[in-house]
Scaffold this motif. Structure first.
Motif, PDB file in Angstrom:
ATOM      1  N   UNK A   1       0.799  -1.227   0.000  1.00 13.03           N
ATOM      2  CA  UNK A   1       0.000   0.000   0.000  1.00 13.03           C
ATOM      3  C   UNK A   1       0.834   1.282   0.000  1.00 13.03           C
ATOM      4  N   UNK A   2       2.165   1.146   0.094  1.00 12.48           N
ATOM      5  CA  UNK A   2       3.020   2.316   0.025  1.00 12.48           C
ATOM      6  C   UNK A   2       3.244   3.026   1.351  1.00 12.48           C
ATOM      7  N   UNK A   3       2.668   2.529   2.447  1.00 21.34           N
ATOM      8  CA  UNK A   3       2.749   3.226   3.723  1.00 21.34           C
ATOM      9  C   UNK A   3       3.374   2.383   4.833  1.00 21.34           C
ATOM     10  N   UNK A   4       2.902   1.175   5.007  1.00 21.90           N
ATOM     11  CA  UNK A   4       3.302   0.366   6.156  1.00 21.90           C
ATOM     12  C   UNK A   4       4.736  -0.142   6.032  1.00 21.90           C
ATOM     13  N   UNK A   5       5.384  -0.307   7.194  1.00 20.73           N
ATOM     14  CA  UNK A   5       6.696  -0.953   7.223  1.00 20.73           C
ATOM     15  C   UNK A   5       6.542  -2.403   6.783  1.00 20.73           C
ATOM     16  N   UNK A   6       7.518  -2.918   6.068  1.00 17.64           N
ATOM     17  CA  UNK A   6       7.441  -4.280   5.548  1.00 17.64           C
ATOM     18  C   UNK A   6       8.842  -4.869   5.500  1.00 17.64           C
ATOM     19  N   UNK A   7       8.911  -6.190   5.382  1.00 20.68           N
ATOM     20  CA  UNK A   7      10.186  -6.899   5.431  1.00 20.68           C
ATOM     21  C   UNK A   7      10.336  -7.755   4.190  1.00 20.68           C
ATOM     22  N   UNK A   8      11.428  -7.601   3.504  1.00 20.57           N
ATOM     23  CA  UNK A   8      11.785  -8.480   2.393  1.00 20.57           C
ATOM     24  C   UNK A   8      13.223  -8.177   1.989  1.00 20.57           C
ATOM     25  N   UNK A   9      13.843  -9.116   1.300  1.00 18.40           N
ATOM     26  CA  UNK A   9      15.195  -8.886   0.820  1.00 18.40           C
ATOM     27  C   UNK A   9      15.151  -7.882  -0.318  1.00 18.40           C
ATOM     28  N   UNK A  10      16.032  -6.892  -0.258  1.00 21.03           N
ATOM     29  CA  UNK A  10      16.040  -5.836  -1.264  1.00 21.03           C
ATOM     30  C   UNK A  10      17.472  -5.387  -1.523  1.00 21.03           C
ATOM     31  N   UNK A  11      17.675  -4.733  -2.657  1.00 18.64           N
ATOM     32  CA  UNK A  11      19.004  -4.318  -3.082  1.00 18.64           C
ATOM     33  C   UNK A  11      19.064  -2.795  -3.119  1.00 18.64           C
ATOM     34  N   UNK A  12      20.132  -2.245  -2.526  1.00 20.79           N
ATOM     35  CA  UNK A  12      20.391  -0.807  -2.597  1.00 20.79           C
ATOM     36  C   UNK A  12      21.376  -0.552  -3.733  1.00 20.79           C
ATOM     37  N   UNK A  13      21.021   0.364  -4.607  1.00 14.89           N
ATOM     38  CA  UNK A  13      21.919   0.716  -5.709  1.00 14.89           C
ATOM     39  C   UNK A  13      23.055   1.589  -5.198  1.00 14.89           C
ATOM     40  N   UNK A  14      24.142   1.611  -5.927  1.00 17.64           N
ATOM     41  CA  UNK A  14      25.276   2.459  -5.577  1.00 17.64           C
ATOM     42  C   UNK A  14      24.879   3.925  -5.722  1.00 17.64           C
ATOM     43  N   UNK A  15      25.205   4.729  -4.732  1.00 18.33           N
ATOM     44  CA  UNK A  15      24.823   6.139  -4.764  1.00 18.33           C
ATOM     45  C   UNK A  15      25.772   6.959  -3.899  1.00 18.33           C
ATOM     46  N   UNK A  16      25.951   8.209  -4.279  1.00 20.06           N
ATOM     47  CA  UNK A  16      26.718   9.173  -3.479  1.00 20.06           C
ATOM     48  C   UNK A  16      25.812  10.352  -3.182  1.00 20.06           C
ATOM     49  N   UNK A  17      25.648  10.698  -1.912  1.00 21.05           N
ATOM     50  CA  UNK A  17      24.799  11.821  -1.547  1.00 21.05           C
ATOM     51  C   UNK A  17      25.219  12.370  -0.189  1.00 21.05           C
ATOM     52  N   UNK A  18      24.473  13.386   0.265  1.00 21.13           N
ATOM     53  CA  UNK A  18      24.816  14.070   1.505  1.00 21.13           C
ATOM     54  C   UNK A  18      23.556  14.334   2.300  1.00 21.13           C
ATOM     55  N   UNK A  19      23.573  13.950   3.591  1.00 24.98           N
ATOM     56  CA  UNK A  19      22.457  14.199   4.496  1.00 24.98           C
ATOM     57  C   UNK A  19      22.897  13.862   5.910  1.00 24.98           C
ATOM     58  N   UNK A  20      22.191  14.347   6.941  1.00 15.91           N
ATOM     59  CA  UNK A  20      22.540  13.962   8.321  1.00 15.91           C
ATOM     60  C   UNK A  20      22.316  12.464   8.518  1.00 15.91           C
TER      61      UNK A  20
END
Length: 346
Positions: free
Chosen positions: A316-335
């Motif tokens: 639904x786009x809102x609730x926390x959920x659990x599954x195996x997922x892949x993070x793409x390579x990225x460079x960024x800046x944030x706290x």
């Protein structure tokens, strides 16, 4: 307040509160049996909660590479640490032991910074120093035991090292099910301590005391450890250890109210030092450009700046959920904190 900081402080409060309550349940001449029942209550209780939550047994889905980290944490923190502490307590004074137990937070941070490359800026180091000084001040006493020798302090320092290694190894699996991690650690630690107690000739207390002690273990050790693992997931090892090291002050404060113990100037000095240390950590702002390598893992999440993947199932786009997922390579800046997505070096 960052919710992970909240987890760490509540974990410290639950663990700190367990000590004065434990004094009301079991005589001081059975510390090994007490430790075993507290840990067993934690392990069995959390296993039942997990079984109920999942409506049956569910695999923890730990990756093959994660099992050595978890087993190493259990060996160090659940087996070697308690045994070293209990033997060491027979060869040193209570005041010396209390002082040395403050080594855990320091060793946890040092291992995190030196071995695992966790970030450590000046504010974090300063906050850690203030909190540890508060713990030392709180536990400072002047009693001396002529029968003490070097073996006791050495074994207690070894126990602190074991728990520091445990904390750092547990962080490596902190993205996994916190209930499973805490329950298996509690069950193994409880089994070891209870067997040791029986080998020493100690007998089980009455049924009512056993029930009360195991219930206290579930709350003060089990739920505390679950929250500790969640805090590790979001804060990293050193910061979580620093917040958790406020537990002795919380326990002492409850002892004042519950057991009518008196306080002196050192108690309030310790409170001020710990409050300053926590404030320094709470006001930390860590931000810089950093690079994320590709990462494949499994944990509970919502879609934020680090989770923008698509699904092969309905969501639904809102609730926390659990599954195996892949993070793409990225460079960024944030706290950010050194959480499970920010383990880069500096």
């Amino acid at each position: 307040m960052n919710r992970n900081v909240f987890y760490a402080l509540i974990a410290a409060a639950l663990f700190g509160a367990s000590t004065p309550f434990a004094k009301l349940l079991v005589a001081d001449d059975a510390p090994v049996m007490l430790a075993g029942l507290l840990y067993l209550g934690s392990g069995i209780g959390l296993a039942l909660i997990r079984f109920t939550r999942d409506r049956g047994w569910q695999s923890p889905n730990l990756a093959a590479a994660e099992w050595p980290w978890l087993l190493g944490a259990i060996l160090c923190g659940g087996v070697l640490g308690p045994v070293a502490l209990l033997i060491g307590l027979n060869h040193t004074t209570g005041s010396t032991a209390s002082l040395l137990l403050n080594l855990e937070a320091v060793l946890t941070a040092v291992i995190a910074w030196v071995v695992f490359g966790e970030s450590a800026d000046k504010r974090i180091v300063l906050g850690m120093v203030a909190i540890v000084l508060g713990g030392i001040t709180l536990s400072w006493q002047t009693d001396v035991d002529a029968n003490s020798n070097w073996l006791g302090p050495l074994l207690i320092a070894l126990a602190c090292l074991c728990w520091a290694i445990d904390n750092n190894l547990t962080r490596k699996v902190s993205a996994s099910d916190a209930l499973f991690i805490a329950s298996i650690k509690g069950f193994i630690a409880g089994s070891v301590n209870c067997m040791l107690a029986l080998l020493l000739g100690l007998s089980l207390p009455t049924g009512l005391v056993v029930t009360a002690t195991m219930t206290l273990g579930l709350i003060g050790y089990g739920l505390s450890l679950v929250l500790f693992v969640l805090a590790l997931r979001g804060l990293g090892t050193a910061r979580t250890g620093a917040y958790f090291s406020t537990a002795p002050f919380i326990g002492a404060a409850i002892s004042v109210v519950l057991l009518g113990e008196t306080t002196g100037k050192l108690f309030w000095l310790a409170a001020c030092l710990m409050a300053v240390g926590v404030w320094i950590h709470l006001t930390e702002h860590h931000e810089h450009e950093h690079h994320h390598e590709p990462l494949d893992h499994d944990h509970s999440h919502t879609h934020d700046i680090h989770h923008q993947h698509i699904h092969d199932f309905v969501w639904d786009g809102q609730e926390a959920h659990v599954h195996r997922h892949v993070h793409a390579e990225v460079t960024h800046k944030h706290p950010h904190y050194p959480d499970i997505h920010h383990r880069h070096t500096h």
